[in-house]
Scaffold this active site. Sequence first.
Site, PDB file in Angstrom:
ATOM      1  N   LYS A 172      49.428 -48.839 -15.328  1.00 21.67           N
ATOM      2  CA  LYS A 172      48.812 -50.135 -15.030  1.00 21.67           C
ATOM      3  C   LYS A 172      49.119 -50.555 -13.598  1.00 21.67           C
ATOM      4  O   LYS A 172      48.255 -51.073 -12.896  1.00 21.67           O
ATOM      5  CB  LYS A 172      49.282 -51.190 -16.038  1.00 21.67           C
ATOM      6  CG  LYS A 172      48.628 -51.019 -17.401  1.00 21.67           C
ATOM      7  CD  LYS A 172      49.188 -51.984 -18.431  1.00 21.67           C
ATOM      8  CE  LYS A 172      48.585 -51.734 -19.794  1.00 21.67           C
ATOM      9  NZ  LYS A 172      49.266 -52.457 -20.859  1.00 21.67           N
ATOM     10  N   LYS A 188      36.406 -40.213 -22.039  1.00 20.53           N
ATOM     11  CA  LYS A 188      36.745 -41.089 -23.162  1.00 20.53           C
ATOM     12  C   LYS A 188      36.056 -42.449 -22.973  1.00 20.53           C
ATOM     13  O   LYS A 188      36.080 -42.994 -21.861  1.00 20.53           O
ATOM     14  CB  LYS A 188      38.265 -41.280 -23.179  1.00 20.53           C
ATOM     15  CG  LYS A 188      38.728 -42.216 -24.261  1.00 20.53           C
ATOM     16  CD  LYS A 188      40.180 -42.621 -24.092  1.00 20.53           C
ATOM     17  CE  LYS A 188      40.474 -43.758 -25.022  1.00 20.53           C
ATOM     18  NZ  LYS A 188      41.365 -44.743 -24.773  1.00 20.53           N
ATOM     19  N   LYS A 199      36.543 -49.480 -21.797  1.00 18.73           N
ATOM     20  CA  LYS A 199      35.954 -50.521 -20.949  1.00 18.73           C
ATOM     21  C   LYS A 199      36.408 -50.369 -19.502  1.00 18.73           C
ATOM     22  O   LYS A 199      35.699 -50.737 -18.588  1.00 18.73           O
ATOM     23  CB  LYS A 199      36.207 -51.920 -21.488  1.00 18.73           C
ATOM     24  CG  LYS A 199      37.645 -52.262 -21.651  1.00 18.73           C
ATOM     25  CD  LYS A 199      37.779 -53.629 -22.291  1.00 18.73           C
ATOM     26  CE  LYS A 199      39.191 -53.873 -22.732  1.00 18.73           C
ATOM     27  NZ  LYS A 199      39.670 -53.007 -23.812  1.00 18.73           N
TER      28      LYS A 199
HETATM   29  P1  ADP Z   1      39.711 -49.666 -23.974  1.00 13.83           P
HETATM   30  O1  ADP Z   1      40.097 -48.237 -23.667  1.00 13.83           O
HETATM   31  O2  ADP Z   1      38.236 -49.851 -24.007  1.00 13.83           O
HETATM   32  O3  ADP Z   1      40.428 -50.649 -23.077  1.00 13.83           O
HETATM   33  P2  ADP Z   1      41.651 -50.461 -25.922  1.00 13.83           P
HETATM   34  O4  ADP Z   1      42.709 -49.710 -25.179  1.00 13.83           O
HETATM   35  O5  ADP Z   1      41.689 -51.953 -25.914  1.00 13.83           O
HETATM   36  O6  ADP Z   1      40.212 -49.949 -25.449  1.00 13.83           O
HETATM   37  O7  ADP Z   1      41.666 -49.917 -27.410  1.00 13.83           O
HETATM   38  C1  ADP Z   1      41.686 -50.692 -28.582  1.00 13.83           C
HETATM   39  C2  ADP Z   1      41.770 -49.722 -29.752  1.00 13.83           C
HETATM   40  O8  ADP Z   1      40.598 -48.878 -29.801  1.00 13.83           O
HETATM   41  C3  ADP Z   1      42.968 -48.766 -29.654  1.00 13.83           C
HETATM   42  O9  ADP Z   1      43.507 -48.612 -30.958  1.00 13.83           O
HETATM   43  C4  ADP Z   1      42.366 -47.452 -29.182  1.00 13.83           C
HETATM   44  O10 ADP Z   1      43.096 -46.326 -29.685  1.00 13.83           O
HETATM   45  C5  ADP Z   1      40.961 -47.493 -29.755  1.00 13.83           C
HETATM   46  N1  ADP Z   1      40.017 -46.789 -28.844  1.00 13.83           N
HETATM   47  C6  ADP Z   1      39.632 -47.217 -27.616  1.00 13.83           C
HETATM   48  N2  ADP Z   1      38.762 -46.347 -27.044  1.00 13.83           N
HETATM   49  C7  ADP Z   1      38.610 -45.326 -27.924  1.00 13.83           C
HETATM   50  C8  ADP Z   1      37.838 -44.116 -27.915  1.00 13.83           C
HETATM   51  N3  ADP Z   1      37.033 -43.792 -26.896  1.00 13.83           N
HETATM   52  N4  ADP Z   1      37.909 -43.305 -28.995  1.00 13.83           N
HETATM   53  C9  ADP Z   1      38.696 -43.629 -30.057  1.00 13.83           C
HETATM   54  N5  ADP Z   1      39.437 -44.755 -30.133  1.00 13.83           N
HETATM   55  C10 ADP Z   1      39.412 -45.605 -29.084  1.00 13.83           C
END
Ligand code: ADP
Length: 321
Positions: A111, A190, A193
């Site tokens: 981060k 992957k 957001k």
């Molecule tokens: P982002 O990567 O969009 O910021 P978060 O880190 O807030 O998403 O993830 C929230 C939840 O969704 C977590 O439990 C994460 O493991 C799951 N998650 C996020 N992106 C994916 C993905 N591409 N495939 C599977 N699970 C995901």
Amino acid sequence: MRTLSGIQPSGKLHLGNYFGYVRPNIEWHKKADVGMIMIADLHALTTMRDPALLRSSIEDMMLDLLACGFDPAKTILFRQSDIPEHTELMWMLSTMTPMGLLERAVSFKEKVEKGIAASAGLFNYPVLQAADIVLYDIDKVPVGKDQQQHLEITRDIIVKFNNAYDDVLVVPEGVIKEDVAVVPGTDGQKMSKSYGNTIPLFGSEKEIQKAIMGIVTDSKGVAEPKDPESCSVFNIHKLFLSKTETEELAAKYKAGGLGYGDAKKLLFTAYMDTFGPMRQKREELQKKPQDIQSVIDEGTKKASVVAKATMAKVRKAVGLR
Ligand code: ADP
Ligand code: TRP
């Protein structure tokens, strides 16, 4: 089994969140004695600085989660900031947390590399997460691989705490969702957001269509045989399909004759078939904010009883009133 998982209200839910977080947790809660979903709004403060945006993101997240089908009879849904014991326990735990343990946290370093301010809050993020979990006597925490280290830190802190003070806290087990696929985004990385490659769950139909039609593919013509495994359109589409349907679609790719444009249209139809009812539910819920509030109030009440009991035990164990 008592299970809890948190999610930061830092953006609208996307397909990756649904298949990687929401759906597995709904399944978990069907077999759990207690299933909790916490909107980690205090964690979000480590990166979000816009009060209006934070407020609306929390509301959106509550709506999104309920529309996706968490059953309030099975799931205790609550906001972290509604339960003051999270921060109180975090303080207790932080006095037992070696700096070196937090210095090794990969997500802190990542981060900071991305430009997020290296605040004490960001540094202590894993301690707050540990408090979230042990406050509710949680034994199983379903998390993705990205959260594995946070879980290990939680376990280290709690073992240390228990060694010092009569085993008052439950040491949680992390359950890594090995069987949950990493959902690819529109660019093949992957879906996340932070990469701007998401397909939203509840955006306008146009937005979703645009995202799906924009999925990056190679430039093979309609008639050419295609490799399904390396195609993001296929890899996303198969999340919606049974094993047989997946094999049928793969055969069409390999045979040639299915153009990427048509493959994307098929995916759009599958998307709408699955999420149409949830999208409708969200619209209805949005008209009844009092219903959402009552789900949260109910969740907060249940969470608060357990949080207070744990804090009473902890205060006594460490020698406070
Ligand atoms: P982002 O990567 O969009 O910021 P978060 O880190 O807030 O998403 O993830 C929230 C939840 O969704 C977590 O439990 C994460 O493991 C799951 N998650 C996020 N992106 C994916 C993905 N591409 N495939 C599977 N699970 C995901
Ligand atoms: N750090 C988690 C994430 O970004 C969110 C979270 C906060 C969490 N508290 C938690 C996850 C407790 C599991 C258990 O995804």
